[in-house]
Every structure is written in C-alpha cells, then in structure tokens.
Scaffold this motif. Sequence first.
Motif, mmCIF file in Angstrom:
data_model
loop_
_atom_site.group_PDB
_atom_site.id
_atom_site.type_symbol
_atom_site.label_atom_id
_atom_site.label_comp_id
_atom_site.label_asym_id
_atom_site.label_seq_id
_atom_site.Cartn_x
_atom_site.Cartn_y
_atom_site.Cartn_z
ATOM 1 N N SER A 119 36.589 52.309 48.645
ATOM 2 C CA SER A 119 36.685 53.674 49.167
ATOM 3 C C SER A 119 35.648 53.860 50.257
ATOM 4 O O SER A 119 34.781 53.008 50.479
ATOM 5 N N GLY A 120 35.749 54.987 50.958
ATOM 6 C CA GLY A 120 34.810 55.277 52.035
ATOM 7 C C GLY A 120 34.892 54.239 53.146
ATOM 8 O O GLY A 120 35.948 53.659 53.415
ATOM 9 N N LYS A 121 33.780 53.962 53.747
ATOM 10 C CA LYS A 121 33.704 53.036 54.879
ATOM 11 C C LYS A 121 34.021 51.601 54.470
ATOM 12 O O LYS A 121 34.429 50.782 55.306
ATOM 13 N N LEU A 122 33.873 51.288 53.173
ATOM 14 C CA LEU A 122 34.116 49.915 52.725
ATOM 15 C C LEU A 122 35.536 49.466 53.022
ATOM 16 O O LEU A 122 35.780 48.279 53.272
ATOM 17 N N VAL A 123 36.483 50.389 53.015
ATOM 18 C CA VAL A 123 37.897 50.053 53.241
ATOM 19 C C VAL A 123 38.087 49.289 54.552
ATOM 20 O O VAL A 123 38.929 48.397 54.642
ATOM 21 N N GLU A 124 37.276 49.607 55.562
ATOM 22 C CA GLU A 124 37.462 48.999 56.881
ATOM 23 C C GLU A 124 36.341 48.041 57.280
ATOM 24 O O GLU A 124 36.341 47.516 58.398
ATOM 25 N N ARG A 125 35.406 47.782 56.387
ATOM 26 C CA ARG A 125 34.347 46.836 56.736
ATOM 27 C C ARG A 125 34.925 45.418 56.815
ATOM 28 O O ARG A 125 35.761 45.029 56.000
ATOM 29 N N PRO A 126 34.498 44.627 57.796
ATOM 30 C CA PRO A 126 35.171 43.360 58.098
ATOM 31 C C PRO A 126 35.027 42.296 57.006
ATOM 32 O O PRO A 126 33.995 42.174 56.358
ATOM 33 N N LEU A 127 36.111 41.504 56.843
ATOM 34 C CA LEU A 127 36.142 40.378 55.906
ATOM 35 C C LEU A 127 36.630 39.107 56.598
ATOM 36 O O LEU A 127 37.132 38.190 55.958
ATOM 37 N N ASN A 128 36.488 39.058 57.920
ATOM 38 C CA ASN A 128 37.052 37.953 58.694
ATOM 39 C C ASN A 128 36.534 36.584 58.270
ATOM 40 O O ASN A 128 37.248 35.585 58.373
ATOM 41 N N VAL A 129 35.289 36.527 57.817
ATOM 42 C CA VAL A 129 34.733 35.244 57.370
ATOM 43 C C VAL A 129 35.596 34.650 56.264
ATOM 44 O O VAL A 129 35.938 33.460 56.295
ATOM 45 N N TYR A 130 35.980 35.483 55.318
ATOM 46 C CA TYR A 130 36.816 34.992 54.217
ATOM 47 C C TYR A 130 38.243 34.712 54.674
ATOM 48 O O TYR A 130 38.873 33.750 54.233
ATOM 49 N N TYR A 131 38.765 35.552 55.575
ATOM 50 C CA TYR A 131 40.130 35.329 56.053
ATOM 51 C C TYR A 131 40.250 33.975 56.744
ATOM 52 O O TYR A 131 41.260 33.269 56.589
ATOM 53 N N GLU A 132 39.236 33.603 57.493
ATOM 54 C CA GLU A 132 39.255 32.297 58.157
ATOM 55 C C GLU A 132 39.248 31.158 57.137
ATOM 56 O O GLU A 132 39.935 30.136 57.312
ATOM 57 N N ILE A 133 38.485 31.335 56.066
ATOM 58 C CA ILE A 133 38.470 30.330 55.000
ATOM 59 C C ILE A 133 39.825 30.261 54.311
ATOM 60 O O ILE A 133 40.359 29.174 54.036
ATOM 61 N N PHE A 134 40.411 31.423 54.034
ATOM 62 C CA PHE A 134 41.726 31.457 53.371
ATOM 63 C C PHE A 134 42.771 30.737 54.219
ATOM 64 O O PHE A 134 43.587 29.959 53.704
ATOM 65 N N ASP A 135 42.760 31.016 55.525
ATOM 66 C CA ASP A 135 43.734 30.373 56.423
ATOM 67 C C ASP A 135 43.558 28.852 56.412
ATOM 68 O O ASP A 135 44.536 28.099 56.378
ATOM 69 N N LYS A 136 42.313 28.422 56.441
ATOM 70 C CA LYS A 136 42.030 26.981 56.484
ATOM 71 C C LYS A 136 42.441 26.284 55.191
ATOM 72 O O LYS A 136 42.938 25.151 55.207
ATOM 73 N N GLN A 137 42.268 26.963 54.046
ATOM 74 C CA GLN A 137 42.508 26.333 52.753
ATOM 75 C C GLN A 137 43.865 26.683 52.152
ATOM 76 O O GLN A 137 44.185 26.252 51.047
ATOM 77 N N GLY A 138 44.658 27.462 52.857
ATOM 78 C CA GLY A 138 45.987 27.794 52.363
ATOM 79 C C GLY A 138 45.992 28.765 51.196
ATOM 80 O O GLY A 138 46.903 28.756 50.361
ATOM 81 N N ILE A 139 44.982 29.635 51.138
ATOM 82 C CA ILE A 139 44.908 30.651 50.085
ATOM 83 C C ILE A 139 45.730 31.866 50.517
ATOM 84 O O ILE A 139 45.581 32.366 51.630
ATOM 85 N N GLU A 140 46.599 32.326 49.636
ATOM 86 C CA GLU A 140 47.466 33.461 49.954
ATOM 87 C C GLU A 140 46.663 34.755 49.953
ATOM 88 O O GLU A 140 45.846 34.995 49.054
ATOM 89 N N TYR A 141 46.915 35.596 50.962
ATOM 90 C CA TYR A 141 46.256 36.904 50.968
ATOM 91 C C TYR A 141 47.047 37.873 51.832
ATOM 92 O O TYR A 141 47.798 37.472 52.730
ATOM 93 N N SER A 142 46.868 39.138 51.554
ATOM 94 C CA SER A 142 47.468 40.201 52.370
ATOM 95 C C SER A 142 46.553 41.416 52.310
ATOM 96 O O SER A 142 45.844 41.638 51.328
ATOM 97 N N ASN A 143 46.558 42.187 53.394
ATOM 98 C CA ASN A 143 45.761 43.404 53.428
ATOM 99 C C ASN A 143 46.555 44.500 54.131
ATOM 100 O O ASN A 143 47.719 44.300 54.493
ATOM 101 N N HIS A 144 45.934 45.640 54.318
ATOM 102 C CA HIS A 144 46.615 46.774 54.931
ATOM 103 C C HIS A 144 46.095 46.938 56.357
ATOM 104 O O HIS A 144 45.101 47.613 56.600
ATOM 105 N N ASN A 145 46.754 46.259 57.302
ATOM 106 C CA ASN A 145 46.330 46.300 58.706
ATOM 107 C C ASN A 145 44.862 45.919 58.875
ATOM 108 O O ASN A 145 44.120 46.536 59.654
#
Length: 432
Positions: A119-145
């Motif tokens: 909730s609050g500002k946390l909803v939009e705080r960046p998680l790109n570091v993890y997304y890059e790891i997920f993409d590299k390792q084939g981990i499934e993920y989805s978010n809201h824009n």
Amino acid sequence: MKYLKINPSSLCGKIKIPPSKSMSHRAVICAGLSEEKSVIDDIIFSQDIIATCEAMKALGISIDIVEKNLQDYKKIYIEGRKKLKLINNSIDCKESGSTLRFLIPIALLTGDKITFKGSGKLVERPLNVYYEIFDKQGIEYSNHNGNLPLEVKGSLSHGEYKVKGNISSQFISGLLFTLPLLKGDSKIIITTELESKAYIDLTLQMLKTFNIEIENNNYEEFYIKGNQKYISKDYKVEGDFSQAAFWLVGGIIGEKISCCNLEMDSLQGDKVILDIIKKMGGNIKIKEDFVEVSKSQTKGIVIDASQCPDLVPILAVLGSVSDGTTKIINAERLRIKECDRLKAITNELKILGANIEELEDGLVIQGRKTLNGGVVDSWNDHRIAMALAVASIKCTESVIIKGSNAVSKSYPQFWNDFKKLGGNIHECCVGK
C-alpha cells in the motif's frame, strides 16, 4: 480531518531509544530460517515489523509474543523451519520496502505461486533488480503495469548475480538471506560503487549471528557457499540510531536530552549522526551506554548522504536553524522512499519559514535563528512527520501536522516520547 497541533517548547530529559527497525527485520527473518526456536528480545511492533512477522508466518513460521512491558517492548519466540511451507499465498507488505525486497527471494524457496501486495508508495517502488533476475532464470512473474501486486512462481538458482550498487541495498540483502540455502555456491558482483554499505554490514552481522558465513571482497563481490544452515539464537535488538537522531537534534536546538539504549560499537550507518553533530559544533557527550546533547548553536557544513539517507529529513531541520549554509549531497535516492523526501522536506520546511532549496540530488539550506510555524503535511512519511515535530522547537508559532499517525510505520510511541520530553501537543481539526 484530524491534525496534531504542537505549541513550541524546548525538549529536555532522558529517553530510551527504541530498538533498531533494521536489526529487527533481520533478526525475525534469520530466526525464521533457523531450524529450532529463537528468542528475540526488545521488539516494538511498528507497522513495518508487523509486516515482516506476518510475511514470515505466511511461509509457515510460528511467531508468538511471550512478554510485554509498559513501554510496549516485546519478547517473541520464533519457531523456524528446516523447509518453508506456504500457509498463505498472498503476502501483504503494507508500506515496508524492507519486507517486500527481503522476502521476495526468500519466498522463492517454496517454489509455489505467491502474490506480494502493498500500500501507499510501496506499490510503485521499483523492483527491476529482481525482474532482471527472473527474466534471466526463467522465473514466472506478473505485475500491474510495473506496480504491485506482484505474482511470482519459481525457484532461484545458485550461480552468479550482477547487481548495481547505486540501487537499494535491500535487494542485495534479500539475496544474501536466500543464496546460502541453495544447493550450490553463488557470487554477487556489485557493478557500481556500493551505497548504503552499512545496511549490508548489518545483514552480514545478523547472518553471522545465525551461523551463515559470507565472504565480503571489499563490497565488490560477495561469495556465498551453498548448503548452509541457519542455527537458532537468542538475540536482543540494539537501539536505533536513525530514531535517536530526532532526539539528538531535539536536544541541540532545545535544552538537553540524554539518549539511552545505544550501542557505541554498532555497525548502523546512521551512527554517523554523532560525527555530523560534532562537525556542526553541537554540544555532545558520548558515554558507554548513552549520548547526551545540550543546547548549542551549530554551523552549516557539507553532508554526504549516500551512506545515511534516512538522516536527511532531520538534518535538514538542523541545517535550517544553523549558522551559515548546510549542503546535503548524494541524496537522490530519497525520491523513491515512502515519498519524495527531498521534495517533501523542502516544501514543508519552506512553509515553516526555512530558507531551503531543492536540488536534483540534495538540498541547500541557509540557516535562520528561528522558524515561523504553520500547517504542514507529513506526506504519509514517518521521518517527515518526526522531523517537522522537532522543527517546532524553533518556531515562533504553533506547528500543525497533517498525517501525524505516519510515525506508526517505524516508531509508534514517538508522540508519547515527545510529550515525555516536554512537548506540548494535542489533536485538533482543520477545515471541514
């Protein structure tokens, strides 16, 4: 809407500094990853710590309160698990960035599908570091824009991880908690200069306390052996220098305040507040188990905030009533905290009459003898609310703070302690 009105008064007295929020997060997590029972003493259930406890419970960890005293300090039992078991596939991190970024890689140890909410500002705080790891390792993920909620399923693989050092250290800590439990060895390579080194030190210290060994190569590479085991430990949380900073500044611009429950050999980065106050000419006495400050006229200096970003709001207050110019540099990451803290503290201190200018990565402040007072907004940020409360000491008129309950995120007893030290506050209504 309810507001909190503060009539200017000097703060004076003795205060017990609450336990470190940073260390509390880490102790709860390490105890939960241990195989037997740990006792964690001196915990205060701020909203952030509640979020981490509930997240660990969702992963099958048993947490029980066994003691409560009049100051709301708690002792808790944590029954860890050899293998995490998902009890609740939806984890609400509330507004806690530490909870979210620490727990994402830990939750992947289950291999199950898990949704992270906030909730609050946390909803939009960046998680790109993890997304890059997920993409590299084939981990499934989805978010809201690009925002929460985040749904993730998969398992981390041991190996090499490349992470920028000028992003939140919370990502690195999250990996440091998790990688020792994987079957093979891993290495984290920091690709740029690492900021907030002290937070990594706190993580490494807590990991060592619970039997996890990490090799730190000058903060450029971290070597992590796999197949390690967390071992349960009884642990007492030390006092929080980031919270003490508000009272230390309060004593400098007020009368005299003694801060107890501080470890002088602490690795907390915000312990640098002691050095900053000295450099600014503040009257400060450092004893074995407490720090005493007393009223003094400070002078402006240049403050590098790269290793102590959480101190910026209260240092901006001190700079506002110091002689000459205070310049705060290397603070751009404050724009993605609970709010844009550079903009927030600039806007609200201007309302109080401060001469403060917002830069892209810092602040320039021309000190004044006094501030005026007025109606200000916490921006739903605990550190902004507490900083504005301390600023009231040097105001000629009342300060009215909207959103004063934001302090519950980290320091639920702040307003009680403020009154204990002589603060004159009461709730009021403004407008309709």
